[in-house]
Design an enzyme around this catalytic site. Structure first.
Site, PDB file in Angstrom:
ATOM      1  N   SER A 170       0.622  -0.666   0.109  1.00 22.27           N
ATOM      2  CA  SER A 170      -0.435   0.273  -0.270  1.00 22.27           C
ATOM      3  C   SER A 170       1.016   1.118  -0.399  1.00 22.27           C
ATOM      4  O   SER A 170       1.956   1.211   0.149  1.00 22.27           O
ATOM      5  CB  SER A 170      -0.977  -0.065   1.317  1.00 22.27           C
ATOM      6  N   TYR A 197      -1.477  -0.099  10.087  1.00 20.07           N
ATOM      7  CA  TYR A 197      -1.270  -0.780   9.075  1.00 20.07           C
ATOM      8  C   TYR A 197      -0.226  -0.820   8.578  1.00 20.07           C
ATOM      9  O   TYR A 197       0.346  -1.324   7.479  1.00 20.07           O
ATOM     10  CB  TYR A 197      -2.845   0.174   8.572  1.00 20.07           C
TER      11      TYR A 197
HETATM   12  N1  LIG Z   1      -8.599  -0.609  -0.838  1.00 15.96           N
HETATM   13  C1  LIG Z   1      -7.785   0.879  -0.617  1.00 15.96           C
HETATM   14  O1  LIG Z   1      -8.046   1.491  -0.779  1.00 15.96           O
HETATM   15  C2  LIG Z   1      -5.848  -0.159  -0.496  1.00 15.96           C
HETATM   16  C3  LIG Z   1      -4.943   0.735  -0.606  1.00 15.96           C
HETATM   17  C4  LIG Z   1      -4.164   0.321  -0.495  1.00 15.96           C
HETATM   18  C5  LIG Z   1      -3.967  -1.586  -0.400  1.00 15.96           C
HETATM   19  N2  LIG Z   1      -4.783  -2.545  -0.423  1.00 15.96           N
HETATM   20  C6  LIG Z   1      -4.849  -3.704  -0.308  1.00 15.96           C
HETATM   21  O2  LIG Z   1      -4.888  -3.849  -1.555  1.00 15.96           O
HETATM   22  C7  LIG Z   1      -6.174  -5.559  -1.015  1.00 15.96           C
HETATM   23  C8  LIG Z   1      -7.214  -6.175  -1.199  1.00 15.96           C
HETATM   24  O3  LIG Z   1      -7.892  -5.332  -0.360  1.00 15.96           O
HETATM   25  P1  LIG Z   1      -8.970  -4.403  -0.749  1.00 15.96           P
HETATM   26  O4  LIG Z   1      -9.165  -3.167  -0.808  1.00 15.96           O
HETATM   27  O5  LIG Z   1      -9.972  -5.638  -1.757  1.00 15.96           O
HETATM   28  O6  LIG Z   1     -10.278  -4.696   0.097  1.00 15.96           O
HETATM   29  P2  LIG Z   1     -10.817  -6.143   0.278  1.00 15.96           P
HETATM   30  O7  LIG Z   1     -12.510  -6.448  -0.440  1.00 15.96           O
HETATM   31  O8  LIG Z   1     -11.857  -5.886   2.080  1.00 15.96           O
HETATM   32  O9  LIG Z   1      -9.964  -7.488   1.098  1.00 15.96           O
HETATM   33  C9  LIG Z   1      -9.486  -7.733   2.014  1.00 15.96           C
HETATM   34  C10 LIG Z   1      -9.717  -9.476   1.670  1.00 15.96           C
HETATM   35  O10 LIG Z   1      -8.860 -10.247   2.908  1.00 15.96           O
HETATM   36  C11 LIG Z   1      -8.955 -10.931   3.136  1.00 15.96           C
HETATM   37  N3  LIG Z   1      -8.996 -11.628   4.930  1.00 15.96           N
HETATM   38  C12 LIG Z   1      -8.721 -10.808   5.574  1.00 15.96           C
HETATM   39  N4  LIG Z   1      -8.119 -11.252   6.466  1.00 15.96           N
HETATM   40  C13 LIG Z   1      -8.213 -12.752   6.370  1.00 15.96           C
HETATM   41  C14 LIG Z   1      -7.638 -14.082   6.918  1.00 15.96           C
HETATM   42  N5  LIG Z   1      -7.195 -13.925   8.124  1.00 15.96           N
HETATM   43  N6  LIG Z   1      -7.431 -15.215   6.043  1.00 15.96           N
HETATM   44  C15 LIG Z   1      -8.144 -15.237   4.402  1.00 15.96           C
HETATM   45  N7  LIG Z   1      -8.187 -14.281   3.945  1.00 15.96           N
HETATM   46  C16 LIG Z   1      -7.439 -12.770   5.030  1.00 15.96           C
HETATM   47  C17 LIG Z   1     -10.937 -10.780   3.427  1.00 15.96           C
HETATM   48  O11 LIG Z   1     -11.598 -11.999   3.322  1.00 15.96           O
HETATM   49  P3  LIG Z   1     -12.637 -11.729   4.060  1.00 15.96           P
HETATM   50  O12 LIG Z   1     -13.765 -11.707   4.035  1.00 15.96           O
HETATM   51  O13 LIG Z   1     -12.684 -13.629   4.988  1.00 15.96           O
HETATM   52  O14 LIG Z   1     -12.593 -11.373   5.547  1.00 15.96           O
HETATM   53  C18 LIG Z   1     -10.910 -10.137   2.126  1.00 15.96           C
HETATM   54  O15 LIG Z   1     -10.922 -11.248   0.828  1.00 15.96           O
HETATM   55  C19 LIG Z   1      -5.456  -5.799   0.641  1.00 15.96           C
HETATM   56  O16 LIG Z   1      -3.726  -6.421   0.810  1.00 15.96           O
HETATM   57  C20 LIG Z   1      -5.192  -4.530   0.996  1.00 15.96           C
HETATM   58  O17 LIG Z   1      -4.257  -3.661   2.192  1.00 15.96           O
HETATM   59  C21 LIG Z   1      -5.744  -1.886  -0.326  1.00 15.96           C
END
Ligand SMILES: NC(=O)c1ccc[n+]([C@@H]2O[C@H](COP(=O)([O-])OP(=O)(O)OC[C@H]3O[C@@H](n4cnc5c(N)ncnc54)[C@H](OP(=O)(O)O)[C@@H]3O)[C@@H](O)[C@H]2O)c1
Ligand SMILES: Cc1cc2nc3c(=O)[nH]c(=O)nc-3n(C[C@H](O)[C@H](O)[C@H](O)COP(=O)(O)OP(=O)(O)OC[C@H]3O[C@@H](n4cnc5c(N)ncnc54)[C@H](O)[C@@H]3O)c2cc1C
Lengths: 462, 245
Positions: free
Chosen positions: B137, B150
């Site tokens: 990130s 984070y």
């Molecule tokens: N959205 C943003 O603005 C942003 C910005 C920078 C980086 N990111 C990064 O992008 C990545 C994807 O995030 P996203 O934005 O797509 O959000 P998201 O849809 O909320 O995805 C997060 C995923 O992580 C899974 N997860 C969390 N804890 C877990 C565990 N212990 N074991 C297995 N799965 C787990 C969740 O599954 P469950 O359904 O099981 O909880 C969910 O599917 C993340 O690494 C995040 O830090 C996001």
């Protein structure tokens, strides 16, 4: 910044419908998977619920002031696609644009899969297309979108999920198609695509000078799959109803073009609401007169990508912002064939004498295929769609007179385009609303529904 | 093409997977919730994926990692692409007063990912092929008061990923660090999202696929975050202290 607890609701003021007229405070839930829905239903307290799609409906039928809106766009998973028979099953938040992109990839032997019916924009969800039982330029040939829905899954506010189809829970199926989101949440649906020879279209544009000529053309063009006409609301009195008739059909890619019509690009984005004065009677008149004189006096024929015929407005993102912050009204009505010509003449005359014009006026004849829903809008006859910048009282008064002309001729107004019709006229236009009532989920409602289902003390519609 | 996704129910991961599904890829999908995984699997199948296998696992459970990676390899045969997408955006304030919460956040977003990467590297290194992408990130570029817990996990992940890249490059395995800016997904649902800085998952997914396929070292997505972060990192501490970011 914190992660989101299940069943979370956010108060928002910026969930507007396409016409931008109603600025309501609503609590918004935005699920991404179906298992998130029960906690949302449980968190509603004493507020009512309403499903929401791309908010391409113009008025308040997709809004729920001071209550809850469930933004279904995150539920966009395809559940199954049978490329042999062209059957799609998808969650309700998937858009028709997504479905077209998918169909584009699936050459099927002789041709290509295509949407069986589509509104004038592809940015609508499957749930929204069903809840308004939308129609397209091929209504005379294919009926409404609901005519092609094989089954759907509906979640009621008590959390039960029902499969509805013409065979199973048939009454609830009929209530949900065109049911304005009031029977519960559409989770997913199965529907049939149609087979077309290719993604190009043969299109003819024909100028007509009077309403009578329009009807002659419509009659003669029955064999064309898609027909629609633009009418010039600013025409001089003796040319009342002049316009350009468009008819089109699917064709295979011409030899000199690639087999898949190129996906149309967004040409332009209107970044913010333009000043209110941009669209006034002078500019609208100039534009319409330009359209009339630009159209060739002789019929023209060309082969074009389907987007050009079906989605001319989609190439300008947020075109609704040209109306400025005051927003705009749409008015679409249908009048049964027997009274149609006369009613269209009265409608156009009324608009002319009000001097308010309509930026874009669209005329089309509907076919005789019975609409599947209890509250479906289309009926055999002629439909006229208009849009008016919001000038307050004069616009409202004109719309009121247009309602009268159409309901007195046995017609009705389209809920997807409405934001102000009084209960009495809605109930007159949709006599099946009484039959529909028992299917309304007690926890679901909309701003539109609270208005049009109101009954006065005397037992008559308010 | 054979693809493994850890955190396959993430909105960003799904958008990436859909791009590969179009080309008829095979998938091995891992996430915590079985019914969600099934939905994602049918979505990818309907979009053209060939063979989709799902496996539920809580990825914070480090003890299960070796077995999980072995299962992945035996199911797919060769592993062409790996995407590590899971993560949590915990409550920063809560983590400031409760170090157990803080630790959990770092465990999920850094330690557990590092552990998975270690197992993956040891399986892929001998094969000498395959591309891995890890979602970090922009929050990892400079610690900020609003989300440094984070951010620090993502910063650790960045150093780890680049180090692993350095180690595996001569062996034919590439490792890519993805740094998204603001993406409109469930993770950021609690934040009011408006303005040009917010990107849709589809937009970010296209960049990720390109970076992953070409084995790029670091990608900022959308691209302009590279320049935003360059500026954010260049602001002298004396000034930075006064900005509430
Ligand atoms: N959205 C943003 O603005 C942003 C910005 C920078 C980086 N990111 C990064 O992008 C990545 C994807 O995030 P996203 O934005 O797509 O959000 P998201 O849809 O909320 O995805 C997060 C995923 O992580 C899974 N997860 C969390 N804890 C877990 C565990 N212990 N074991 C297995 N799965 C787990 C969740 O599954 P469950 O359904 O099981 O909880 C969910 O599917 C993340 O690494 C995040 O830090 C996001
Ligand atoms: C440029 C333009 C051209 C158009 N042309 C046509 C046309 O040619 N023909 C036509 O028929 N319409 C036309 N429309 C109107 C549009 O097709 C309909 O309003 C359509 O229903 C919008 O779908 P949506 O996803 O935006 O839904 P919304 O507008 O958000 O909602 C529409 C209705 O569906 C309900 N709803 C949405 N999702 C669900 C769900 N999952 N479960 C239960 N209820 C749900 C809502 O409560 C609401 O009652 C046009 C609109 C525009 C902007």
């Amino acid at each position: 910044m914190t992660a989101r607890p299940m069943g979370d609701l956010h108060e928002r003021h910026d969930y507007l419908a396409w016409g931008g007229l109603h600025r309501f405070r609503q609590r918004i839930a935005r699920p991404f998977f179906i298992d998130e829905l029960p906690p949302i239903l449980a968190a509603r307290g004493n507020q009512s619920l309403l499903g929401s799609g791309c908010r391409r409906s113009y008025g308040d039928s997709g809004l729920n002031a001071d209550n809850i809106l469930i933004d279904m766009r995150g539920l966009d998973h395809l559940l199954a696609f049978d490329p042999t028979n062209g059957i799609v099953e998808a969650e309700a938040g998937l858009t028709l644009a997504n479905i077209l992109a998918l169909a584009r990839l699936s050459q099927n032997g002789a041709g290509q899969w295509f949407l069986p019916a589509t509104p004038g924009t592809k940015f609508v969800t499957l749930g929204g297309a069903i809840a308004n039982d939308v129609h397209g330029k091929n209504h005379h040939a294919a009926g409404c979108f609901g005519n092609h829905v094989l089954s759907l899954r509906l979640m009621r506010s008590d959390g039960t999920v029902l499969t509805c189809s013409p065979q199973e829970n048939a009454e609830l199926f009929k209530a949900t198609i065109g049911g304005l989101g009031l029977t519960g949440l559409i989770l997913s649906a199965r529907f049939a695509l149609k087979n077309v020879p290719g993604l190009w279209m043969e299109q003819e544009n024909i100028r007509f000078a009077t309403l009578d000529e329009f009807y002659v053309l419509a009659e003669k063009s029955y064999g064309w799959e898609y027909t629609v006409a633009w009418v010039d609301c600013f025409a001089p009195r003796q040319q009342l109803g002049r316009g350009v008739f468009t008819r089109a059909r699917h064709v295979a890619a011409p030899a000199n073009k690639r087999s898949n019509a190129p996906a149309s690009k967004q040409l332009l984005t209107i970044p913010a609401a333009l000043p209110n004065f941009i669209l006034n009677t002078t500019t609208m008149k100039a534009f319409n007169t330009y359209l009339w004189y630009r159209a060739s006096t002789k019929p023209t024929a060309e082969i074009v990508p389907f987007e050009k015929v079906l989605y001319p407005l989609d190439s300008i993102a947020h075109w609704n912002r040209i109306y400025g912050r005051r927003g705009f009204f749409q008015h679409q009505c249908v009048v049964p064939t027997a009274y149609a010509k006369e009613a269209m003449r009265s409608l156009l005359t009324e608009i002319r004498s009000a001097g308010l014009g309509s930026f874009l006026a669209v005329l089309k004849t509907f076919g005789d295929r019975p609409s599947p829903g209890m509250l479906s809008f289309p009926m055999e006859g002629t439909t006229l769609a208009l849009d008016f910048p919001n000038t307050g009282a004069p616009t409202l008064a004109l719309l009121d007179r247009l309602d009268d002309i159409c309901t007195n001729a046995g017609g009705r107004v389209y809920a997807a385009k409405d934001g102000r019709i009084p209960a009495r006229k809605f109930q007159q236009g949709y006599p099946a609303w009484k039959e529909f009532l028992p299917h309304v989920d007690p926890a679901f409602s909309s701003s539109f529904w609270r208005r049009v289902s109101a009954v006065s003390e005397t037992g008559k519609a308010a | 093409m054979n693809i493994v996704i850890f955190g396959a129910t993430s909105a960003i991961a799904q958008a990436v997977a859909r791009l590969y599904a179009k080309d008829g890829a095979n998938f091995f999908l891992v996430a915590r919730k079985g019914d969600r995984l099934n939905t994602v699997a049918s979505d990818l199948r309907a979009r053209g994926a060939q063979c989709v296998t799902t496996q539920t696992a809580d990825l914070t459970d480090r003890a299960g990692h070796a077995q999980l990676v072995a299962l992945t390899a035996s199911t797919l045969g060769t592993i062409d692409r790996v995407l590590l997408a899971y993560g949590t955006l915990g409550d920063q304030r809560a983590g400031e007063t409760n170090s157990a919460l803080m630790e959990r956040e770092i465990h999920t977003n850094f330690l557990s990912v590092a552990s998975l990467l270690t197992e993956l590297a040891n399986v892929m290194e001998p094969v000498g092929a395959g591309n891995i992408a890890v979602i970090g990130s922009v929050a990892g570029d400079r610690g900020r008061q609003s989300n440094y817990i984070y951010g620090s996990a993502k910063a650790g992940l960045a150093a780890f990923t680049l180090g692993l890249r350095h180690r595996l490059a001569p062996r034919g395995v590439s490792v890519t660090l993805v740094k998204p800016g603001f993406v409109d997904t469930p993770m950021t649902e609690a934040i009011a999202k408006r303005g040009p800085l917010w990107a849709a998952p589809d937009r970010v997914a296209r960049d990720i696929r390109r970076g992953l396929d070409h084995g790029v070292a670091v990608i900022y997505t959308p691209w302009f975050w590279r320049w935003i972060m360059l500026i954010v990192c260049a602001v002298p501490d004396a000034i930075f202290r006064r900005i509430r970011l």
